[in-house]
Design a protein around this motif. Sequence first.
Motif, PDB file in Angstrom:
ATOM      1  N   MET A 190      41.879  -4.359 -31.376  1.00 21.75           N
ATOM      2  CA  MET A 190      41.224  -5.631 -31.064  1.00 21.75           C
ATOM      3  C   MET A 190      40.062  -5.379 -30.119  1.00 21.75           C
ATOM      4  SD  MET A 190      42.741  -9.016 -29.120  1.00 21.75           S
ATOM      5  CE  MET A 190      42.903  -8.139 -27.556  1.00 21.75           C
ATOM      6  N   THR A 191      38.882  -5.839 -30.505  1.00 23.55           N
ATOM      7  CA  THR A 191      37.710  -5.729 -29.649  1.00 23.55           C
ATOM      8  C   THR A 191      37.639  -6.952 -28.753  1.00 23.55           C
ATOM      9  OG1 THR A 191      36.501  -4.469 -31.331  1.00 23.55           O
ATOM     10  CG2 THR A 191      35.204  -5.508 -29.584  1.00 23.55           C
ATOM     11  N   VAL A 192      37.574  -6.732 -27.459  1.00 26.45           N
ATOM     12  CA  VAL A 192      37.484  -7.831 -26.500  1.00 26.45           C
ATOM     13  C   VAL A 192      36.016  -8.153 -26.264  1.00 26.45           C
ATOM     14  CG1 VAL A 192      37.919  -8.537 -24.130  1.00 26.45           C
ATOM     15  CG2 VAL A 192      39.659  -7.255 -25.389  1.00 26.45           C
ATOM     16  N   GLU A 193      35.648  -9.406 -26.448  1.00 30.70           N
ATOM     17  CA  GLU A 193      34.280  -9.821 -26.166  1.00 30.70           C
ATOM     18  C   GLU A 193      34.170 -10.205 -24.697  1.00 30.70           C
ATOM     19  OE1 GLU A 193      30.939 -13.192 -27.387  1.00 30.70           O
ATOM     20  OE2 GLU A 193      32.882 -13.150 -28.408  1.00 30.70           O
ATOM     21  N   VAL A 194      33.353  -9.486 -23.985  1.00 32.27           N
ATOM     22  CA  VAL A 194      33.120  -9.790 -22.577  1.00 32.27           C
ATOM     23  C   VAL A 194      32.182 -10.989 -22.489  1.00 32.27           C
ATOM     24  CG1 VAL A 194      32.044  -8.971 -20.450  1.00 32.27           C
ATOM     25  CG2 VAL A 194      33.546  -7.457 -21.749  1.00 32.27           C
ATOM     26  N   SER A 195      32.662 -12.040 -21.861  1.00 38.67           N
ATOM     27  CA  SER A 195      31.862 -13.257 -21.740  1.00 38.67           C
ATOM     28  C   SER A 195      32.027 -13.841 -20.339  1.00 38.67           C
ATOM     29  CB  SER A 195      32.310 -14.288 -22.778  1.00 38.67           C
ATOM     30  OG  SER A 195      31.695 -15.551 -22.545  1.00 38.67           O
ATOM     31  N   TYR A 196      30.936 -14.399 -19.842  1.00 38.44           N
ATOM     32  CA  TYR A 196      30.976 -15.088 -18.559  1.00 38.44           C
ATOM     33  C   TYR A 196      30.600 -16.562 -18.739  1.00 38.44           C
ATOM     34  CZ  TYR A 196      31.648 -10.543 -16.493  1.00 38.44           C
ATOM     35  OH  TYR A 196      32.174  -9.313 -16.165  1.00 38.44           O
ATOM     36  N   ALA A 197      30.989 -17.107 -19.896  1.00 37.45           N
ATOM     37  CA  ALA A 197      30.683 -18.506 -20.189  1.00 37.45           C
ATOM     38  C   ALA A 197      31.352 -19.445 -19.186  1.00 37.45           C
ATOM     39  CB  ALA A 197      31.123 -18.851 -21.609  1.00 37.45           C
ATOM     40  N   GLN A 198      32.502 -19.027 -18.613  1.00 38.09           N
ATOM     41  CA  GLN A 198      33.203 -19.872 -17.643  1.00 38.09           C
ATOM     42  C   GLN A 198      32.635 -19.751 -16.231  1.00 38.09           C
ATOM     43  OE1 GLN A 198      37.613 -19.710 -17.899  1.00 38.09           O
ATOM     44  NE2 GLN A 198      37.294 -18.227 -19.543  1.00 38.09           N
ATOM     45  N   SER A 199      31.699 -18.850 -16.034  1.00 39.68           N
ATOM     46  CA  SER A 199      31.175 -18.618 -14.691  1.00 39.68           C
ATOM     47  C   SER A 199      30.386 -19.820 -14.185  1.00 39.68           C
ATOM     48  CB  SER A 199      30.270 -17.389 -14.679  1.00 39.68           C
ATOM     49  OG  SER A 199      29.587 -17.272 -13.445  1.00 39.68           O
ATOM     50  N   PRO A 200      30.616 -20.215 -12.928  1.00 37.28           N
ATOM     51  CA  PRO A 200      29.811 -21.305 -12.354  1.00 37.28           C
ATOM     52  C   PRO A 200      28.400 -20.849 -11.996  1.00 37.28           C
ATOM     53  CG  PRO A 200      31.320 -20.452 -10.698  1.00 37.28           C
ATOM     54  CD  PRO A 200      31.660 -19.752 -11.982  1.00 37.28           C
ATOM     55  N   TYR A 201      28.142 -19.544 -12.126  1.00 37.13           N
ATOM     56  CA  TYR A 201      26.833 -18.986 -11.804  1.00 37.13           C
ATOM     57  C   TYR A 201      26.288 -18.248 -13.017  1.00 37.13           C
ATOM     58  CZ  TYR A 201      29.089 -19.611  -7.267  1.00 37.13           C
ATOM     59  OH  TYR A 201      29.770 -20.128  -6.208  1.00 37.13           O
ATOM     60  N   PRO A 202      24.974 -18.226 -13.190  1.00 32.21           N
ATOM     61  CA  PRO A 202      24.407 -17.458 -14.306  1.00 32.21           C
ATOM     62  C   PRO A 202      24.622 -15.958 -14.098  1.00 32.21           C
ATOM     63  CG  PRO A 202      22.657 -18.267 -12.852  1.00 32.21           C
ATOM     64  CD  PRO A 202      23.929 -18.906 -12.389  1.00 32.21           C
ATOM     65  N   LEU A 212      24.123  -7.145 -17.084  1.00 33.51           N
ATOM     66  CA  LEU A 212      25.483  -7.016 -16.570  1.00 33.51           C
ATOM     67  C   LEU A 212      26.503  -7.242 -17.680  1.00 33.51           C
ATOM     68  CD1 LEU A 212      24.966  -8.879 -13.197  1.00 33.51           C
ATOM     69  CD2 LEU A 212      25.927  -6.575 -13.394  1.00 33.51           C
ATOM     70  N   VAL A 213      26.283  -8.260 -18.490  1.00 30.80           N
ATOM     71  CA  VAL A 213      27.182  -8.524 -19.620  1.00 30.80           C
ATOM     72  C   VAL A 213      27.216  -7.311 -20.547  1.00 30.80           C
ATOM     73  CG1 VAL A 213      27.661 -10.019 -21.596  1.00 30.80           C
ATOM     74  CG2 VAL A 213      26.729 -11.009 -19.496  1.00 30.80           C
ATOM     75  N   ASP A 214      26.055  -6.767 -20.857  1.00 24.75           N
ATOM     76  CA  ASP A 214      25.971  -5.621 -21.771  1.00 24.75           C
ATOM     77  C   ASP A 214      26.678  -4.400 -21.195  1.00 24.75           C
ATOM     78  OD1 ASP A 214      24.501  -7.223 -23.462  1.00 24.75           O
ATOM     79  OD2 ASP A 214      22.552  -6.357 -22.890  1.00 24.75           O
ATOM     80  N   ALA A 215      26.481  -4.139 -19.895  1.00 24.96           N
ATOM     81  CA  ALA A 215      27.127  -2.980 -19.264  1.00 24.96           C
ATOM     82  C   ALA A 215      28.640  -3.144 -19.242  1.00 24.96           C
ATOM     83  CB  ALA A 215      26.589  -2.793 -17.841  1.00 24.96           C
ATOM     84  N   HIS A 216      29.114  -4.339 -18.961  1.00 26.80           N
ATOM     85  CA  HIS A 216      30.553  -4.584 -18.941  1.00 26.80           C
ATOM     86  C   HIS A 216      31.149  -4.498 -20.344  1.00 26.80           C
ATOM     87  CE1 HIS A 216      30.298  -6.952 -14.876  1.00 26.80           C
ATOM     88  NE2 HIS A 216      29.839  -5.723 -14.797  1.00 26.80           N
ATOM     89  N   GLN A 217      30.415  -5.015 -21.328  1.00 24.09           N
ATOM     90  CA  GLN A 217      30.898  -4.932 -22.710  1.00 24.09           C
ATOM     91  C   GLN A 217      31.023  -3.474 -23.148  1.00 24.09           C
ATOM     92  OE1 GLN A 217      31.557  -7.785 -25.269  1.00 24.09           O
ATOM     93  NE2 GLN A 217      32.777  -5.930 -25.536  1.00 24.09           N
ATOM     94  N   SER A 261      35.652  -2.244 -10.490  1.00 27.00           N
ATOM     95  CA  SER A 261      34.309  -2.828 -10.395  1.00 27.00           C
ATOM     96  C   SER A 261      34.202  -4.121 -11.192  1.00 27.00           C
ATOM     97  CB  SER A 261      33.264  -1.834 -10.903  1.00 27.00           C
ATOM     98  OG  SER A 261      33.216  -0.681 -10.105  1.00 27.00           O
ATOM     99  N   ILE A 262      34.638  -4.083 -12.438  1.00 28.33           N
ATOM    100  CA  ILE A 262      34.481  -5.258 -13.309  1.00 28.33           C
ATOM    101  C   ILE A 262      35.460  -6.359 -12.930  1.00 28.33           C
ATOM    102  CG2 ILE A 262      34.590  -6.064 -15.702  1.00 28.33           C
ATOM    103  CD1 ILE A 262      33.519  -3.317 -16.543  1.00 28.33           C
ATOM    104  N   ASP A 263      36.697  -6.003 -12.576  1.00 28.88           N
ATOM    105  CA  ASP A 263      37.662  -7.025 -12.128  1.00 28.88           C
ATOM    106  C   ASP A 263      37.200  -7.677 -10.827  1.00 28.88           C
ATOM    107  OD1 ASP A 263      39.214  -6.511 -14.324  1.00 28.88           O
ATOM    108  OD2 ASP A 263      40.967  -5.799 -13.205  1.00 28.88           O
ATOM    109  N   SER A 264      36.627  -6.900  -9.918  1.00 30.42           N
ATOM    110  CA  SER A 264      36.124  -7.460  -8.667  1.00 30.42           C
ATOM    111  C   SER A 264      34.956  -8.410  -8.928  1.00 30.42           C
ATOM    112  CB  SER A 264      35.690  -6.347  -7.707  1.00 30.42           C
ATOM    113  OG  SER A 264      36.782  -5.542  -7.332  1.00 30.42           O
ATOM    114  N   PHE A 265      34.123  -8.059  -9.896  1.00 34.66           N
ATOM    115  CA  PHE A 265      33.012  -8.925 -10.287  1.00 34.66           C
ATOM    116  C   PHE A 265      33.542 -10.269 -10.784  1.00 34.66           C
ATOM    117  CE2 PHE A 265      29.753 -10.468 -13.230  1.00 34.66           C
ATOM    118  CZ  PHE A 265      28.589 -10.285 -12.492  1.00 34.66           C
TER     119      PHE A 265
END
Length: 246
Positions: free
Chosen positions: A1-13, A18-23, A127-131
């Motif tokens: 299963m490929t997990v799509e990294v998304s920050y759609a729920q983030s209250p900040y842009p 960053l999205v690409d690096a985390h993905q 790093s990513i969990d802290s973000f």
Amino acid sequence: MTVEVSYAQSPYPVRQDLVDAHQHAWHRLARAGTWWTGAARVAIAAEVRNAARCRACHERKGALSPAAVTAPHDSVAALRPAALDAVHRITSDPARLTKSWFEKTLASGLGDGEYVELVGVVVTVVSIDSFCRGLGVPPHPLPEPAPGEPTRYRPAAAVLEGAWLPTIPASAVGGAEADLWSPGRTGNVIRALSLVPDEVRQLAELGAAHYLPFNRMMDLRAARAIDRMQIEFLAARVSALRECFY
């Protein structure tokens, strides 16, 4: 299963780099690395998260000496005891790791290359969990492991230079490792993972998005939405809170 990294729920842009690096980091997490299979890498990631709930880690963190706590770690994944201890100790109490602990860890059957790659996985997940935690969004689900075998590649240029394990000398980078840094222009914190070059590459990609590209770190004019002095102030504070050796 490929997990799509998304920050759609983030209250900040969140910037696209960053999205690409985390993905890419999450995609790489599931694949076989240099010394660990994809299944083992995901298991290491699961234990990084589990360390926050581990009773032994909490007791050790509060003890005057880490050696005073001998209780076994709470575990959620199938890792060898030496690897399990390394993941939990590096994640929960990094400031008190010693060379004698490291040597005992290797004597328990963990290879030096395995140790370096394990550190790389810990750094990626922390790093990513802290973000995510900073944004107030849930951590990304861990990916399903991909099939494949580790390459077991060991760079010929890596030698003991006084560190705990072999590293590639700053001026000796070249050949298959020519992309890691410009000859003679790097720091020990970057070379620390060079026994496993792919972990340096992962660190470089995350570092470029979270902080600055390696080749701009010495440029005091380098900036983002905030200036370099503000960047360094925040970096120093985060380093102190994370108990970074440097």
